[in-house]
Design a protein around this motif. Structure first.
Motif, PDB file in Angstrom:
ATOM      1  N   ALA A  97       0.850  -1.202   0.000  1.00 18.20           N
ATOM      2  CA  ALA A  97       0.000   0.000   0.000  1.00 18.20           C
ATOM      3  C   ALA A  97       0.885   1.251   0.000  1.00 18.20           C
ATOM      4  O   ALA A  97       0.966   1.967   1.005  1.00 18.20           O
ATOM      5  N   PRO A  98       1.562   1.521  -1.121  1.00 20.94           N
ATOM      6  CA  PRO A  98       2.517   2.639  -1.146  1.00 20.94           C
ATOM      7  C   PRO A  98       1.887   4.023  -0.993  1.00 20.94           C
ATOM      8  O   PRO A  98       2.600   4.983  -0.705  1.00 20.94           O
ATOM      9  N   ASP A  99       0.580   4.132  -1.117  1.00 16.87           N
ATOM     10  CA  ASP A  99      -0.094   5.427  -0.951  1.00 16.87           C
ATOM     11  C   ASP A  99      -0.683   5.613   0.439  1.00 16.87           C
ATOM     12  O   ASP A  99      -1.401   6.588   0.684  1.00 16.87           O
ATOM     13  N   PHE A 100      -0.373   4.717   1.345  1.00 17.00           N
ATOM     14  CA  PHE A 100      -0.879   4.779   2.717  1.00 17.00           C
ATOM     15  C   PHE A 100       0.133   5.546   3.572  1.00 17.00           C
ATOM     16  O   PHE A 100       1.157   5.014   3.985  1.00 17.00           O
ATOM     17  N   ALA A 101      -0.154   6.816   3.809  1.00 15.52           N
ATOM     18  CA  ALA A 101       0.787   7.713   4.481  1.00 15.52           C
ATOM     19  C   ALA A 101       1.211   7.201   5.847  1.00 15.52           C
ATOM     20  O   ALA A 101       2.378   7.325   6.243  1.00 15.52           O
ATOM     21  N   GLU A 102       0.281   6.614   6.584  1.00 15.83           N
ATOM     22  CA  GLU A 102       0.613   6.189   7.944  1.00 15.83           C
ATOM     23  C   GLU A 102       1.636   5.060   7.956  1.00 15.83           C
ATOM     24  O   GLU A 102       2.391   4.914   8.901  1.00 15.83           O
ATOM     25  N   THR A 129       4.393  14.095   1.716  1.00 13.82           N
ATOM     26  CA  THR A 129       3.934  14.195   0.331  1.00 13.82           C
ATOM     27  C   THR A 129       2.512  13.665   0.229  1.00 13.82           C
ATOM     28  O   THR A 129       1.658  14.261  -0.449  1.00 13.82           O
ATOM     29  N   LEU A 130       2.252  12.554   0.914  1.00 14.87           N
ATOM     30  CA  LEU A 130       0.931  11.938   0.880  1.00 14.87           C
ATOM     31  C   LEU A 130      -0.066  12.635   1.807  1.00 14.87           C
ATOM     32  O   LEU A 130      -1.270  12.628   1.544  1.00 14.87           O
ATOM     33  N   ASN A 131       0.432  13.202   2.905  1.00 15.50           N
ATOM     34  CA  ASN A 131      -0.438  13.820   3.907  1.00 15.50           C
ATOM     35  C   ASN A 131       0.260  15.061   4.477  1.00 15.50           C
ATOM     36  O   ASN A 131       0.928  14.975   5.515  1.00 15.50           O
ATOM     37  N   PRO A 132       0.117  16.193   3.811  1.00 20.29           N
ATOM     38  CA  PRO A 132       0.813  17.409   4.255  1.00 20.29           C
ATOM     39  C   PRO A 132       0.417  17.903   5.644  1.00 20.29           C
ATOM     40  O   PRO A 132       1.143  18.694   6.239  1.00 20.29           O
ATOM     41  N   ARG A 133      -0.715  17.437   6.181  1.00 19.92           N
ATOM     42  CA  ARG A 133      -1.153  17.867   7.520  1.00 19.92           C
ATOM     43  C   ARG A 133      -0.660  16.929   8.615  1.00 19.92           C
ATOM     44  O   ARG A 133      -1.113  17.021   9.752  1.00 19.92           O
ATOM     45  N   HIS A 134       0.272  16.059   8.304  1.00 19.61           N
ATOM     46  CA  HIS A 134       0.707  15.066   9.289  1.00 19.61           C
ATOM     47  C   HIS A 134       1.620  15.714  10.328  1.00 19.61           C
ATOM     48  O   HIS A 134       2.841  15.770  10.184  1.00 19.61           O
ATOM     49  N   PHE A 135       1.000  16.218  11.381  1.00 12.34           N
ATOM     50  CA  PHE A 135       1.743  16.898  12.442  1.00 12.34           C
ATOM     51  C   PHE A 135       2.712  15.959  13.143  1.00 12.34           C
ATOM     52  O   PHE A 135       3.746  16.389  13.651  1.00 12.34           O
ATOM     53  N   GLY A 136       2.419  14.679  13.179  1.00 15.72           N
ATOM     54  CA  GLY A 136       3.333  13.715  13.792  1.00 15.72           C
ATOM     55  C   GLY A 136       4.629  13.599  13.016  1.00 15.72           C
ATOM     56  O   GLY A 136       5.722  13.542  13.598  1.00 15.72           O
ATOM     57  N   ALA A 137       4.526  13.566  11.695  1.00 11.08           N
ATOM     58  CA  ALA A 137       5.716  13.491  10.853  1.00 11.08           C
ATOM     59  C   ALA A 137       6.542  14.775  11.002  1.00 11.08           C
ATOM     60  O   ALA A 137       7.773  14.719  11.098  1.00 11.08           O
ATOM     61  N   LEU A 138       5.868  15.921  11.044  1.00  7.15           N
ATOM     62  CA  LEU A 138       6.588  17.181  11.234  1.00  7.15           C
ATOM     63  C   LEU A 138       7.287  17.211  12.581  1.00  7.15           C
ATOM     64  O   LEU A 138       8.437  17.649  12.690  1.00  7.15           O
ATOM     65  N   SER A 139       6.607  16.731  13.605  1.00  4.84           N
ATOM     66  CA  SER A 139       7.200  16.677  14.935  1.00  4.84           C
ATOM     67  C   SER A 139       8.449  15.794  14.939  1.00  4.84           C
ATOM     68  O   SER A 139       9.482  16.149  15.525  1.00  4.84           O
ATOM     69  N   GLY A 140       8.358  14.652  14.273  1.00  2.00           N
ATOM     70  CA  GLY A 140       9.510  13.755  14.186  1.00  2.00           C
ATOM     71  C   GLY A 140      10.666  14.390  13.441  1.00  2.00           C
ATOM     72  O   GLY A 140      11.831  14.263  13.842  1.00  2.00           O
ATOM     73  N   LEU A 141      10.356  15.081  12.351  1.00  5.55           N
ATOM     74  CA  LEU A 141      11.409  15.770  11.599  1.00  5.55           C
ATOM     75  C   LEU A 141      12.063  16.844  12.458  1.00  5.55           C
ATOM     76  O   LEU A 141      13.293  16.983  12.467  1.00  5.55           O
ATOM     77  N   GLY A 142      11.253  17.579  13.207  1.00  3.84           N
ATOM     78  CA  GLY A 142      11.804  18.587  14.102  1.00  3.84           C
ATOM     79  C   GLY A 142      12.748  17.982  15.125  1.00  3.84           C
ATOM     80  O   GLY A 142      13.827  18.520  15.392  1.00  3.84           O
ATOM     81  N   ALA A 143      12.363  16.836  15.680  1.00  7.88           N
ATOM     82  CA  ALA A 143      13.218  16.165  16.668  1.00  7.88           C
ATOM     83  C   ALA A 143      14.548  15.746  16.042  1.00  7.88           C
ATOM     84  O   ALA A 143      15.614  15.914  16.656  1.00  7.88           O
ATOM     85  N   ILE A 144      14.494  15.211  14.829  1.00 12.07           N
ATOM     86  CA  ILE A 144      15.735  14.799  14.159  1.00 12.07           C
ATOM     87  C   ILE A 144      16.622  16.014  13.891  1.00 12.07           C
ATOM     88  O   ILE A 144      17.837  15.974  14.143  1.00 12.07           O
TER      89      ILE A 144
END
Length: 187
Positions: A97-102, A129-144
């Motif tokens: 499921a390559p289009d499944f952002a989670e 790219t798949l889910n621009p509102r993914h605050f969890g992904a942004l949070s993880g990127l910020g931590a890195i």
């Protein structure tokens, strides 16, 4: 020959019906998420936590019980600290499921837990790219970014996450910490 055409017409009609149903369900899911994000913008901290949970539930729906099972197996592996197994489960999920952002976000988290920041950032990019509102992904990127000595960029990413989820636990503290550090450096 006529029987074959009738049969094919029925198959085409059934497929079109299924596609239209999926489109309506997808639109309803999108409308539900839009409503949740609108409510999240106005919510206090306690209500925001409940809304965030609802968003995570929606994000975790792949549309396939088999894919949902792979997601859960990967999450279960992470919960017991087996991040390598989690990566394997999430990779299998992404393959199917390559289009499944989670799926991408979950694997990014497993890679992060392993200290593999490069693959984690790559998966975060797929997630966003798949889910621009993914605050969890942004949070993880910020931590890195913060952990790799890029506090200015981390602050920008954390603020982007807060623009989506103003009460994001942990991120509010990170922004305050990074802003205080930056102010101290300016003196």
């Amino acid at each position: 020959m006529k029987a074959l055409h009738k049969f094919l017409n029925r198959i085409v009609a059934a497929v079109l019906s299924l596609l239209l149903t999926c489109a309506v369900v997808g639109a309803q899911d999108s409308a539900k998420l839009d409503d949740l994000f609108a409510r999240l913008q106005k919510a206090g901290a306690e209500e925001a936590g409940r809304i965030e949970s609802e968003i995570w539930i929606e994000w975790s729906k792949s549309g396939s019980p088999a894919m949902d099972l792979l997601l859960q197996r990967g999450r279960d592996a992470m919960a017991v600290g087996d991040n390598l197994a989690a990566v394997e489960h999430f990779t299998a999920l992404i393959d199917q499921a390559p289009d499944f952002a989670e799926a991408w976000n979950a694997r990014a988290t497993a890679y992060y837990n392993l200290g593999d920041y490069g693959p984690s950032i790559s998966d975060i990019a797929h997630t966003l790219t798949l889910n621009p509102r993914h605050f969890g992904a942004l949070s993880g990127l910020g931590a890195i970014l913060e952990e790799t000595g890029k506090p200015e960029r981390a602050l920008e990413v954390y603020k982007a996450a807060l623009a989506i989820h103003p009460n994001l636990e942990g991120v509010l503290d990170a922004v305050e910490r990074l802003e205080t550090t930056a102010e101290g450096q300016e003196l």
